[in-house]
Design a protein around this motif. Sequence first.
Motif, mmCIF file in Angstrom:
data_model
loop_
_atom_site.group_PDB
_atom_site.id
_atom_site.type_symbol
_atom_site.label_atom_id
_atom_site.label_comp_id
_atom_site.label_asym_id
_atom_site.label_seq_id
_atom_site.Cartn_x
_atom_site.Cartn_y
_atom_site.Cartn_z
ATOM 1 N N PHE A 261 0.830 -1.203 0.000
ATOM 2 C CA PHE A 261 0.000 0.000 0.000
ATOM 3 C C PHE A 261 0.867 1.257 0.000
ATOM 4 O O PHE A 261 1.887 1.333 0.673
ATOM 5 C CB PHE A 261 -0.891 0.012 1.247
ATOM 6 N N LYS A 262 0.440 2.266 -0.772
ATOM 7 C CA LYS A 262 1.036 3.597 -0.668
ATOM 8 C C LYS A 262 0.001 4.626 -1.095
ATOM 9 O O LYS A 262 -0.844 4.363 -1.960
ATOM 10 C CB LYS A 262 2.320 3.716 -1.495
ATOM 11 N N GLN A 263 0.069 5.794 -0.465
ATOM 12 C CA GLN A 263 -0.889 6.870 -0.768
ATOM 13 C C GLN A 263 -0.170 8.210 -0.642
ATOM 14 O O GLN A 263 0.684 8.401 0.224
ATOM 15 C CB GLN A 263 -2.082 6.828 0.203
ATOM 16 N N TRP A 264 -0.522 9.130 -1.541
ATOM 17 C CA TRP A 264 0.043 10.481 -1.505
ATOM 18 C C TRP A 264 -1.065 11.439 -1.932
ATOM 19 O O TRP A 264 -1.551 11.371 -3.059
ATOM 20 C CB TRP A 264 1.236 10.574 -2.444
ATOM 21 N N VAL A 265 -1.474 12.296 -1.016
ATOM 22 C CA VAL A 265 -2.476 13.322 -1.298
ATOM 23 C C VAL A 265 -1.764 14.667 -1.267
ATOM 24 O O VAL A 265 -1.075 14.991 -0.296
ATOM 25 C CB VAL A 265 -3.619 13.291 -0.268
ATOM 26 N N ILE A 266 -1.923 15.469 -2.333
ATOM 27 C CA ILE A 266 -1.143 16.691 -2.505
ATOM 28 C C ILE A 266 -2.074 17.853 -2.817
ATOM 29 O O ILE A 266 -2.947 17.753 -3.690
ATOM 30 C CB ILE A 266 -0.120 16.539 -3.653
ATOM 31 N N GLU A 267 -1.877 18.959 -2.133
ATOM 32 C CA GLU A 267 -2.609 20.177 -2.455
ATOM 33 C C GLU A 267 -2.155 20.672 -3.820
ATOM 34 O O GLU A 267 -0.956 20.821 -4.077
ATOM 35 C CB GLU A 267 -2.342 21.232 -1.381
ATOM 36 N N ASP A 268 -3.106 20.950 -4.688
ATOM 37 C CA ASP A 268 -2.789 21.327 -6.070
ATOM 38 C C ASP A 268 -2.443 22.820 -6.116
ATOM 39 O O ASP A 268 -3.223 23.661 -6.591
ATOM 40 C CB ASP A 268 -3.974 21.006 -6.977
ATOM 41 N N ARG A 269 -1.237 23.119 -5.614
ATOM 42 C CA ARG A 269 -0.804 24.525 -5.543
ATOM 43 C C ARG A 269 0.691 24.584 -5.820
ATOM 44 O O ARG A 269 1.525 24.711 -4.919
ATOM 45 C CB ARG A 269 -1.133 25.110 -4.160
ATOM 46 N N PHE A 270 1.042 24.484 -7.086
ATOM 47 C CA PHE A 270 2.431 24.487 -7.519
ATOM 48 C C PHE A 270 2.733 25.789 -8.240
ATOM 49 O O PHE A 270 1.891 26.314 -8.980
ATOM 50 C CB PHE A 270 2.712 23.293 -8.438
ATOM 51 N N SER A 271 3.951 26.289 -8.058
ATOM 52 C CA SER A 271 4.341 27.552 -8.691
ATOM 53 C C SER A 271 4.764 27.357 -10.139
ATOM 54 O O SER A 271 4.913 28.328 -10.880
ATOM 55 C CB SER A 271 5.489 28.197 -7.914
ATOM 56 N N GLY A 272 4.980 26.105 -10.539
ATOM 57 C CA GLY A 272 5.408 25.817 -11.908
ATOM 58 C C GLY A 272 5.088 24.388 -12.268
ATOM 59 O O GLY A 272 4.164 23.773 -11.717
ATOM 60 N N GLU A 273 5.862 23.822 -13.174
ATOM 61 C CA GLU A 273 5.611 22.461 -13.631
ATOM 62 C C GLU A 273 5.936 21.440 -12.532
ATOM 63 O O GLU A 273 6.676 21.722 -11.588
ATOM 64 C CB GLU A 273 6.437 22.174 -14.870
ATOM 65 N N ASP A 287 -7.967 20.690 -0.812
ATOM 66 C CA ASP A 287 -7.965 20.700 0.655
ATOM 67 C C ASP A 287 -7.422 19.375 1.177
ATOM 68 O O ASP A 287 -8.116 18.356 1.183
ATOM 69 C CB ASP A 287 -9.386 20.937 1.176
ATOM 70 N N VAL A 288 -6.185 19.393 1.644
ATOM 71 C CA VAL A 288 -5.549 18.182 2.162
ATOM 72 C C VAL A 288 -5.949 17.910 3.605
ATOM 73 O O VAL A 288 -5.870 16.763 4.067
ATOM 74 C CB VAL A 288 -4.009 18.314 2.045
ATOM 75 N N ALA A 289 -6.394 18.933 4.328
ATOM 76 C CA ALA A 289 -6.577 18.827 5.779
ATOM 77 C C ALA A 289 -7.389 17.603 6.218
ATOM 78 O O ALA A 289 -6.988 16.903 7.157
ATOM 79 C CB ALA A 289 -7.190 20.110 6.325
ATOM 80 N N PRO A 290 -8.536 17.284 5.581
ATOM 81 C CA PRO A 290 -9.283 16.114 6.044
ATOM 82 C C PRO A 290 -8.519 14.799 5.863
ATOM 83 O O PRO A 290 -8.606 13.905 6.710
ATOM 84 C CB PRO A 290 -10.553 16.135 5.183
ATOM 85 N N TYR A 291 -7.761 14.676 4.776
ATOM 86 C CA TYR A 291 -6.956 13.476 4.552
ATOM 87 C C TYR A 291 -5.827 13.403 5.575
ATOM 88 O O TYR A 291 -5.493 12.335 6.094
ATOM 89 C CB TYR A 291 -6.361 13.487 3.142
ATOM 90 N N GLU A 292 -5.231 14.547 5.844
ATOM 91 C CA GLU A 292 -4.130 14.626 6.788
ATOM 92 C C GLU A 292 -4.592 14.217 8.187
ATOM 93 O O GLU A 292 -3.936 13.427 8.876
ATOM 94 C CB GLU A 292 -3.614 16.066 6.789
ATOM 95 N N ALA A 293 -5.745 14.745 8.612
ATOM 96 C CA ALA A 293 -6.265 14.404 9.928
ATOM 97 C C ALA A 293 -6.645 12.927 9.991
ATOM 98 O O ALA A 293 -6.412 12.251 11.009
ATOM 99 C CB ALA A 293 -7.472 15.281 10.255
ATOM 100 N N MET A 294 -7.232 12.409 8.913
ATOM 101 C CA MET A 294 -7.585 10.990 8.850
ATOM 102 C C MET A 294 -6.362 10.116 9.097
ATOM 103 O O MET A 294 -6.381 9.186 9.911
ATOM 104 C CB MET A 294 -8.198 10.679 7.486
ATOM 105 N N LYS A 295 -5.285 10.428 8.398
ATOM 106 C CA LYS A 295 -4.089 9.601 8.511
ATOM 107 C C LYS A 295 -3.389 9.791 9.852
ATOM 108 O O LYS A 295 -2.995 8.828 10.515
ATOM 109 C CB LYS A 295 -3.150 9.922 7.354
#
Length: 482
Positions: A261-273, A287-295
């Motif tokens: 198992f592996k999971q990565w949730v990322i806020e879609d806020r990048f300054s470039g590519e 909004d990553v906060a709910p996933y972050e609190a869950m984990k």
Amino acid sequence: MDRLGRAALSTLAAREGATLPPSGWSSQDIGIVHFGIGAFHRAHQAVFTQDAYAATGDDRWGICGVTQRSDAVKRQLAPQDGLYGVLERAVGHTGVKVVGSVREVLFPAEELDAVLARIAAPSTRIVTLTVTEKGYRRDADGRLDVADPIVAADLAGGRPASAVGRLVRGLQARAEGCDLPLTVVCCDNLTDNGTVLRRLVLDFCDAMPQGGDLRDWIESHVTFPCTMVDRIVPATTPDDRELGRQVLGLGDEGLVTAELFKQWVIEDRFSGERPAWELAGAQFTQDVAPYEAMKLRILNGTHSTLAYLGALRGHRTIAESVTDPELVGIARALIADDVIPVLKRPDGEDLEAYGASVLERFANPALAHRTTQIAMDGTQKVPLRLLGTVRDNLALGRQPHAALLGVAAWMAYLASAEGAGGLALPIDDPLADRLESEVRGCSDPARVVDRLLDVHEVFGDDLPGNDAVRGELVEDVARLLR
């Protein structure tokens, strides 16, 4: 036995259980600088990055790994052309995935200028970090600890040794050089981790002589998205290395071990590519906060609770702890009764199913995740993993019995030199000297609780004055010490 490396890859094609890196792996340009190239990064973000490359052929995202404390990883990977294996284990499955996304490893104690140059390079678009909670050197209020001797030396203009100091000096070199935007991605288990890192970086700028211009540049050129990362990556054992040799037919000094198992949730806020991580299974969200609190609360909170309770009972691994009927009952109660009722449900996530899957993952006997390893750095972990659950329940007028038992187990662990069967219970913590002098060897539960409640960095100002919390902790610690 021959060692893993570019020349030996051709011998792996016909070996059952071995997966080779995608064609062209060695010609990737470096586009990511990563601080803290330990086992977790190599089994998680580096794997996502390789899988994204395999899906797209976009060769701009090779990784420059920056070690923090020693040059051990550099010595492991350099003779192997940067290659290493991820030993993935589950019941009925054993395989080694060879990863080639790490194209360079630098040891900043000896190669600081090269690290700063990599951050400043126009081809670098992303910096990522996994330096553990304590690596950010925060004070009791969560701000940069400018009184920390290493941070103070960094601010005085010496060659930086802290993660934040090195990052800021790299950003300074970028501002003075290419002046291009950058995205800095924190991948550590901190609540609102991107926001936390941004604040620490700006704190460093504010404490620097003439740091105002750099602060302004960072605010206009650098983004700090929040993330949630999840994969169980135990410390690699000699048995793991031997199993890796059996699968590969090669020695691998850089081998890491992980679950499937592996999971990565990322806020879609990048300054470039960025790499096409979504094609490798990463989830992008606003909004990553709910996933972050869950984990943090379901997985990490339960992990710590099982580690402290299990170690006290003499269980050497988390998998052993989960076979203990009483302990797994406590874990289920923590998830169902204390954590889930106070969580915001992330979109598309079934919290009950996630909780059940966490316990199934912990029970994987192929992963020897040591209880005393999970027990490290409790003063950094307990506030994030358990005390948020405690506070949220108290705010609703509920007494969170299982969460408080997890906190009490940490306290009893600190007071006890040994668990059942003579299992040594080391205190490995940034506040180890203080904790040991305060409670190690103390058999008076009220004294243990009161002295630890006085640790402001952990409990703040609110919990020490809560008589119901203190009373339950004393009862639990007394039972655990018996």
